[in-house]
Design a protein around this motif. Structure first.
Motif: not given
Length: 113
Positions: A40-44
């Motif tokens: 989710l961090r990388f998606v963000g």
């Protein structure tokens, strides 16, 4: 429940029942949550980078139409957005906190001090 107790389990692999609470479920759950947070961090970060590119470019296109400056302001908007997005990407991923210890965002929960 605490160590040595029992918890009710219901998982797709096993039928519901009672299993000893030896902490392995909690460690596995923590690892799964850490992996999910990493994704989710990388998606963000990807969404932020895209917005840093798209919004200034769209603003440049609008300003070009308003001032009849053809591609100049679109290119300037894109380059400014790219620079800001790159800075944000580097700052988000490589910034160190105020402490000199390992970064909690990348250290698995079972290896934190």
């Amino acid at each position: 429940m605490g160590t040595g107790g029992y918890t009710l389990t219901a998982s797709p692999e096993r039928s519901p029942g009672i299993a000893p609470d030896d902490g392995t479920h909690n460690r596995a759950h923590d690892r799964a949550r850490h992996t999910e947070r990493s994704y989710l961090r990388f998606v963000g970060v990807g969404i932020q980078f895209a917005m840093f590119l798209v919004l200034p470019t769209l603003l440049g296109i609008w300003l070009d139409g308003h001032f009849h400056a053809s591609p100049v302001l679109t290119i300037v908007g894109f380059l400014l957005g790219f620079a800001a997005g790159t800075w944000n990407l580097l700052h988000t991923n490589f910034s160190t906190g105020s402490d000199s210890g390992p970064d909690d965002r990348t250290t698995p929960p079972d290896r934190r001090a």
